[in-house]
Design an enzyme around this catalytic site. Structure first.
Site, short mmCIF file in Angstrom:
data_model
loop_
_atom_site.label_atom_id
_atom_site.label_comp_id
_atom_site.label_asym_id
_atom_site.label_seq_id
_atom_site.Cartn_x
_atom_site.Cartn_y
_atom_site.Cartn_z
N TYR A 175 43.78 47.89 50.14
CA TYR A 175 45.12 48.42 49.89
C TYR A 175 45.31 49.82 50.47
O TYR A 175 46.30 50.12 51.12
CB TYR A 175 45.36 48.51 48.37
N ILE A 176 44.32 50.68 50.25
CA ILE A 176 44.46 52.09 50.64
C ILE A 176 44.02 52.28 52.09
O ILE A 176 44.72 52.89 52.90
CB ILE A 176 43.65 52.98 49.69
N CYS A 189 42.19 50.78 39.24
CA CYS A 189 42.34 52.24 39.17
C CYS A 189 42.34 52.72 37.72
O CYS A 189 41.33 53.21 37.23
CB CYS A 189 43.63 52.66 39.85
N ARG A 234 46.75 58.81 46.20
CA ARG A 234 47.47 58.89 44.92
C ARG A 234 48.65 57.94 44.91
O ARG A 234 49.55 58.07 44.08
CB ARG A 234 47.99 60.32 44.70
N VAL A 235 48.63 56.97 45.83
CA VAL A 235 49.83 56.14 46.02
C VAL A 235 49.84 54.93 45.10
O VAL A 235 48.79 54.42 44.71
CB VAL A 235 49.91 55.65 47.48
N ARG A 276 43.09 41.89 40.34
CA ARG A 276 41.86 42.56 39.94
C ARG A 276 42.02 43.20 38.57
O ARG A 276 43.00 43.90 38.32
CB ARG A 276 41.49 43.63 40.98
N ARG A 321 47.14 58.75 32.60
CA ARG A 321 48.01 57.56 32.46
C ARG A 321 47.39 56.56 31.50
O ARG A 321 48.07 56.02 30.63
CB ARG A 321 48.19 56.94 33.85
N LYS A 371 41.74 63.72 40.76
CA LYS A 371 42.20 62.33 40.90
C LYS A 371 41.85 61.50 39.67
O LYS A 371 42.69 60.77 39.13
CB LYS A 371 41.61 61.69 42.15
N GLY A 430 45.48 46.88 33.75
CA GLY A 430 44.69 46.22 34.79
C GLY A 430 44.65 47.03 36.07
O GLY A 430 45.03 48.20 36.11
N LYS A 452 50.15 43.86 37.59
CA LYS A 452 51.43 44.52 37.32
C LYS A 452 52.50 43.91 38.21
O LYS A 452 52.19 43.15 39.12
CB LYS A 452 51.34 46.01 37.55
N1 SAJ Z 1 50.91 49.95 32.48
C1 SAJ Z 1 51.26 49.85 31.13
N2 SAJ Z 1 52.20 50.72 30.64
C2 SAJ Z 1 52.81 51.66 31.44
C3 SAJ Z 1 52.42 51.74 32.82
C4 SAJ Z 1 51.47 50.87 33.31
O1 SAJ Z 1 50.75 49.01 30.38
O2 SAJ Z 1 53.67 52.37 30.93
C5 SAJ Z 1 49.87 49.03 33.01
C6 SAJ Z 1 50.35 48.18 34.20
O3 SAJ Z 1 50.97 47.00 33.75
C7 SAJ Z 1 49.02 47.90 34.92
C8 SAJ Z 1 48.23 49.19 34.70
O4 SAJ Z 1 48.84 49.84 33.58
O5 SAJ Z 1 48.34 46.81 34.31
C9 SAJ Z 1 48.23 50.13 35.90
O6 SAJ Z 1 49.51 50.17 36.40
P1 SAJ Z 1 50.06 51.47 37.24
O7 SAJ Z 1 51.51 51.33 37.34
O8 SAJ Z 1 49.55 52.69 36.64
O9 SAJ Z 1 49.51 51.30 38.66
P2 SAJ Z 1 48.30 51.42 39.62
O10 SAJ Z 1 47.03 51.27 38.92
O11 SAJ Z 1 48.67 50.48 40.66
O12 SAJ Z 1 48.43 52.90 40.26
C10 SAJ Z 1 47.80 54.02 39.68
C11 SAJ Z 1 48.67 55.23 39.95
N3 SAJ Z 1 48.18 56.35 39.18
C12 SAJ Z 1 49.03 57.11 38.48
O13 SAJ Z 1 50.22 56.88 38.43
C13 SAJ Z 1 48.43 58.30 37.76
C14 SAJ Z 1 48.67 55.56 41.45
O14 SAJ Z 1 49.36 56.76 41.68
C15 SAJ Z 1 47.23 55.70 41.94
O15 SAJ Z 1 47.16 56.01 43.30
C16 SAJ Z 1 46.53 54.37 41.68
O16 SAJ Z 1 46.48 54.16 40.27
C17 SAJ Z 1 45.11 54.47 42.26
O17 SAJ Z 1 44.90 53.82 43.29
O18 SAJ Z 1 44.31 55.22 41.73
#
Ligand code: SAJ
Length: 423
Positions: A12-13, A258, A152-153, A324, A211, A204, A255, A317
């Site tokens: 992805y990255i 990250c 950070r995307v 994954r 989150r 990071k 999930g 999501k």
């Molecule tokens: N989720 C919840 N409640 C929320 C937000 C998300 O249950 O309010 C769940 C989602 O359904 C999912 C998981 O958390 O299962 C992660 O979702 P996510 O929207 O946080 O997305 P990621 O993991 O794709 O992206 C995160 C991001 N990190 C932050 O926002 C701090 C992204 O900026 C990072 O670059 C990415 O991790 C990474 O690659 O590290």
């Protein structure tokens, strides 16, 4: 001035970074250990779903700015963007980082820059990468330069965020940080902040842990709300109107590779100093079992013994094709352990990745006693419930992504995770 870049790891990255650089004047060679990934990319076929990626890949290949193979090539800069999963004992698995660093050693020349983009525990550049890079025989920091610049995307908005997000660059020395800044300036319009490698590594992991902990708080609140007749989604929206409050939202679990992974890096190095971080992981990891139990109690409440559950959403999501560490897989396991039959459907997962999966919505919902929405895909938000035939008209929305009124008007009993008010 850097002209050629070699990107190791085309997930992805890595792939999105590689394609970005090659669309901004850099000649890029991409490397992946998986020959079919390489073959597909060279044939302009994608293994990941991301807005704009196909067009940018096609342009980069057509203009001769991007090639891919299973071996590195000499370049002015090397970018390592490989997975950093956790081991079963929740410690960081840095084997891919080590192997990727080893793989470029024969190609590194004096004056080259090596950047780690993968998310890693603090001190990984110092303890894992530099010992490998010293095998080049070059003086680290004077002959060759090393930095960490974490991605950070967020999937779904990667190219927008690659350009607009501020970027943290952590160099093993000032020169390394400066050269890395100059490289990313070819497309980054956000501000680029310079620091040392260990600080950048920690920043990071802190972001993703922030989150995860915030989501854990929301998940705890959803369990509390259930016992006091409150709709936690409504309550969170009200609380977030406060200028200094930003509570995230509950769900069937956390999930992806990250948020569900990176906090363990802090637990590993923090030990007893990482109490709430550790506990937050356990709270979020408890949600799949909680969701499965809730599903069973809804069936009990409707005097349905056993039954068939139509799981809608396998991706971790909404609007991505990535399963994954997906909570959906864990929820399905718990449902089956509770003796329920499960058929799953996900419009973004085109090949069957799970034994319960079908590519046909009708097959999942036909004879279903309950529809269980686990992923907030746009397709589910615009579903017309009148077109869905089931055994019982019951829907359990764990992501607050359906329109309650629309489903109730179609004769469905609508249940929402964390909402004990509108039962
Ligand atoms: N989720 C919840 N409640 C929320 C937000 C998300 O249950 O309010 C769940 C989602 O359904 C999912 C998981 O958390 O299962 C992660 O979702 P996510 O929207 O946080 O997305 P990621 O993991 O794709 O992206 C995160 C991001 N990190 C932050 O926002 C701090 C992204 O900026 C990072 O670059 C990415 O991790 C990474 O690659 O590290």
């Amino acid at each position: 001035m850097t002209k050629t870049v070699c990107v190791v790891g085309l997930g992805y990255i890595g792939l999105t970074s590689a394609v970005m650089f090659s669309n901004y004047g850099m000649k890029v060679h991409g490397v992946d250990i998986n020959p079919s990934v390489v073959r597909n990319i060279n044939e302009k076929k994608l293994h990941i779903e991301e807005q704009g990626l196909q067009e940018m890949l096609d342009r980069a290949i057509d203009e001769g700015m991007f090639t891919a193979s299973t071996t590195p090539q000499e370049a002015d800069a090397f970018i390592i963007s490989v997975p950093t999963p956790i081991n079963p004992n929740k410690t960081a698995n840095l084997d891919y980082v080590k192997e990727a660093t080893k793989s470029i050693v024969p190609y590194v020349k004096k004056g080259n820059l090596v950047i780690l983009e993968s998310t890693v525990p603090p001190k990984t550049v110092e303890n894992i990468m530099i010992p490998e890079l010293m095998k080049t025989g070059f003086e680290i920091g004077t002959d060759i330069y090393v930095a960490h610049s974490p991605e950070r995307v967020i999937p779904g908005k990667i190219f927008e965020e690659l350009v607009n997000n501020d970027r943290i660059v952590g160099g093993i020395n000032e020169k390394s940080a400066q050269l890395t800044k100059e490289l990313y300036e070819c497309f980054v319009q956000g501000e680029i902040h310079l620091t040392d490698a260990t600080t950048a590594e920690l920043v990071k992991v802190m972001e993703n842990t922030y989150r995860d902990m915030n989501i854990a708080f929301a998940n705890e609140l959803s369990k509390i709300a259930d016992n006091i007749g409150v709709n936690i989604w409504e309550a969170i929206q009200f609380a977030n109107l406060h200028p200094r409050v930003n509570i995230h939202f509950p769900g069937p679990g956390v999930g992806g590779h990250c948020i569900a992974v990176d906090p363990w890096f802090l637990v590993e190095i923090g030990g007893d100093n990482a109490q709430i971080i550790h506990h937050s992981r356990h709270i979020n990891d408890s949600m799949p079992a909680y969701t499965a139990q809730k599903t069973l109690s809804i069936l009990d409440e409707n005097n349905i013994v056993g039954g068939k559950v139509a799981v809608l959403g396998l991706a971790f999501k909404g609007n991505v094709n990535d399963i994954r560490e997906s909570p959906s897989i864990a929820v399905i396991d718990y449902l089956q352990q509770l003796g329920l039959e499960v058929v799953s459907f996900d419009p973004h997962i085109k090949e069957n990745n799970h034994v319960t999966q079908t590519q046909h919505l009708e097959e999942a919902t036909r004879d279903a006693d309950i529809l269980l929405v686990l992923t907030d895909h746009n397709e589910f938000k615009t579903f017309d419930p009148h077109t869905i035939t089931t055994n019982h008209k019951i829907v359990f929305d764990t992501k607050n992504c359906l329109n309650r009124k629309v489903w109730q008007n179609a004769g469905f009993q609508y249940y929402l995770l964390g909402d004990a008010k509108n039962r």
